[in-house]
Design a protein around this motif. Structure first.
Motif, short mmCIF file in Angstrom:
data_model
loop_
_atom_site.label_atom_id
_atom_site.label_comp_id
_atom_site.label_asym_id
_atom_site.label_seq_id
_atom_site.Cartn_x
_atom_site.Cartn_y
_atom_site.Cartn_z
N UNK A 93 -2.74 -5.03 -2.06
CA UNK A 93 -1.76 -5.44 -2.79
C UNK A 93 -1.52 -5.24 -4.17
N UNK A 94 -2.27 -3.86 -4.73
CA UNK A 94 -0.92 -3.25 -5.97
C UNK A 94 -0.09 -2.59 -5.63
N UNK A 95 0.92 -2.86 -6.44
CA UNK A 95 2.42 -1.81 -5.96
C UNK A 95 2.33 -0.62 -6.52
N UNK A 96 1.38 0.09 -6.10
CA UNK A 96 1.04 1.90 -7.08
C UNK A 96 2.11 2.21 -6.13
N UNK A 97 3.48 3.22 -6.27
CA UNK A 97 3.81 4.04 -6.44
C UNK A 97 3.22 5.41 -6.20
N UNK A 153 1.39 8.95 -6.11
CA UNK A 153 2.06 10.17 -6.42
C UNK A 153 1.39 11.31 -4.76
#
Ligand SMILES: Nc1ncnc2c1ncn2[C@@H]1O[C@H](COP(=O)(O)OP(=O)(O)OP(=O)(O)O)[C@@H](O)[C@H]1O
Ligand SMILES: [Mg+2]
Lengths: 275, 261
Positions: A1-5, A7
């Protein structure tokens, strides 16, 4: 659910490096006996070819005679030893002056880019000139002695060290400069503690190359015209068809060159332990 | 320390090269000791805004003040931290940790003591003399945290400081940062792409739209401190706030995409 883009991960590369190092280490311990063996087999083959006159030893010499010439002239009569000193002295002085001048000019170019812009076409033309072509001029100006050899070595080393100094100082990480600015470093501190230090690894590869080119310049100068030095010996021995002597001097030069490079690398890894 | 560190940004506009409109009418304030996160789609101008506050990018339109003074790179009341650790590879962890204060001419014993204390609190007591090649990614970012916090600056500007870390290391460093921050509260502008992180850490979350970057929401996070990642995961208020920010963020992206078509 976390919106981590995501890297890109940096770990992949270092893992690959570690793998490579490991493999080389395990081979490295076992490789030198094979190298030595190859050298011995090659020497024996050469000896055989020369002794049975499959190729005339007048052109390729004989390993046993080459070695005996090498030891007698270097350690018994010592006649080569003084030439070694002349050549090394020329190389050392050419390298010292050439790299000092190269570093000084490089730092000037980096601190005042206008000076580089101004000098660029002249330096590019000089650098493109085959330096050996200057040898007759140097002989005229500095005489038959060590001076003309130093000039030739200097003319090669200077440009190599100059360009590596400039390239090294330019290679400084932009983010380091940004960080230093936000940390409150003055321009002088940034130059001394970041730009200069970042330049050291590149500078060293330039110095290593410059040292070899100093030797090249001095030897070339001695071959063209000289009273002393290994280059002079080389051209004398070749001129009098003492082919074993020629090979002995070549062997000596290879050893000297490797020794100089090795010394330089040792100094380098001592000075930049952080690498 | 909590008495100072007021950051005020008013009517910020920024255009790169006369073409790329990066920021449009951005205004916000960070009260002394407040932790403010900025989230927004990639390329919306977060870094640009932060760099203007840091004095790295010249101010074009609008006003920015830090305790009443205009921004300038190298001001002692601001400490800046990037996504890359930017440790100097020729310095040891200890020398890197004291670097900021060294550049700011703090006396040697004082800055060394400070750096040692901070390396201890980030768990690198045994790695003081290690070069950065000998440290893992997470450890290097810890040294960078120590370097940032060892400077007595009331304002911290952080541009995705944990953006390049794996999820687990990130959680560790987040709680480390919260702990360091709660000891002596400083004003923080914290840029992140991770909404969990934003909610977990901040007093307020500012949501920006896609380029040109505008502020579409400024959401207070009234969760009490000290916070822990674990207990927050069970807290329904946490998820509500998360959903609220997510909605604003989605709206900001969607809105601009529509406009471009
Ligand atoms: N030095 C520059 N010159 C020209 N354009 C720039 C420069 N720096 C940034 N930009 C542009 O300004 C816009 C905003 O960039 P910025 O780096 O602030 O985005 P960001 O929100 O930090 O993005 P990200 O989340 O990917 O880091 C981008 O479109 C970028 O192309
Ligand atoms: Mg950015």
């Amino acid at each position: 659910m976390s919106m981590t883009i995501a890297k890109p991960s940096v770990r992949v590369r270092s893992a690959a490096n570690a793998g490579k190092r490991l493999r080389w280490n395990s081979i490295g311990s076992a490789i030198w006996p094979w190298q030595l063996l190859t050298l011995i087999v090659f020497g024996l083959l050469w000896e055989y070819v020369a002794a049975n006159r499959i190729i005339d030893p007048l052109f390729i010499g004989t390993p046993s005679r080459i070695l005996s010439f090498f030891f007698t002239e270097l350690f018994v009569t010592g006649s080569l030893a003084s030439d070694v000193l002349w050549t090394l002295a020329g190389t050392g002085i050419a390298f010292g002056l050439g790299s000092l001048a190269g570093i000084a000019t490089g730092l000037l170019f980096v601190s005042f880019p206008a000076t580089e812009k101004f000098c660029d076409p002249f330096f590019a033309a000089l650098n493109a000139l085959p330096r050996i072509a200057l040898a007759p001029l140097f002989l005229l100006w500095f005489g038959l002695g060590i001076g003309s050899k130093i000039a030739l070595g200097f003319s090669l080393t200077y440009f190599i060290v100059l360009s590596s100094t400039v390239a090294g100082a330019r290679s400084v990480d932009r983010d380091f400069l940004t960080l230093a600015r936000t940390l409150g470093a003055s321009r002088t501190k940034i130059f001394l503690r970041i730009t200069l230090v970042s330049a050291v690894p590149t500078l060293f590869s330039g110095l290593r190359l410059g040292l070899i080119y100093s030797l090249l310049g001095v030897i070339a100068g001695e071959i063209i015209a000289a009273q002393h030095g290994l280059g002079q010996q080389l051209s004398y021995l070749a001129g009098t068809f003492q082919i074993d002597g020629v090979f002995a001097v070549l062997l000596l030069l290879a050893l000297l060159g490797s020794g100089l490079t090795y010394g330089m690398s040792a100094l380098e890894s001592r000075l930049i332990r952080w690498r | 320390m909590a008495a100072s560190g007021l950051i005020a940004v008013e009517g910020l506009n920024h255009t790169f090269g006369g073409k790329v409109n990066a920021l449009e009418d951005v205004s916000f304030t960070v009260a002394p000791g407040e932790f403010v996160s900025i989230v927004g789609p990639s390329g919306c101008g977060k870094t640009t805004a932060l760099n203007i506050v840091a004095g790295l990018v010249p101010l074009e339109h609008g006003t920015v003040t830090i305790d009443g003074a205009t921004p300038r790179a190298g001001r002692h009341d601001v400490a800046y931290m990037l996504a890359r650790d930017c440790l100097f590879p020729w310095l040891t962890a200890l020398e890197n940790a004291e670097l900021g204060n060294a550049f700011r001419d703090m006396p040697k014993e004082e800055r060394r003591a400070k750096a040692i204390q901070l390396l201890d609190s980030v768990g690198l007591r045994d790695f003081k003399n290690a070069y950065s090649k000998e440290l893992s990614h997470g450890m290097r970012q810890r040294v960078a945290l120590a370097r940032t916090f060892s400077m007595p600056s009331p304002c911290l500007l952080m541009d995705e400081p944990f953006g390049a870390l794996d999820a687990q290391t990130k959680l560790q460093l987040e709680s480390l940062l919260l702990e360091l921050w709660s000891r002596e509260r400083r004003s923080v502008i914290f840029i992140t792409h991770d909404l969990n992180e934003a909610v977990l850490m901040s007093d307020r979350v500012i949501v920006m739209s896609a380029r040109p970057g505008r502020i579409v929401a400024d959401i207070p996070i009234p969760l009490e401190r000290p916070r822990s990642v674990r207990s927050l995961q069970k807290d329904p208020r946490f998820h509500e706030l998360y959903a609220q920010i997510w909605e604003k963020l989605e709206y900001g992206v969607f809105d601009t995409n529509m406009a471009e078509q």
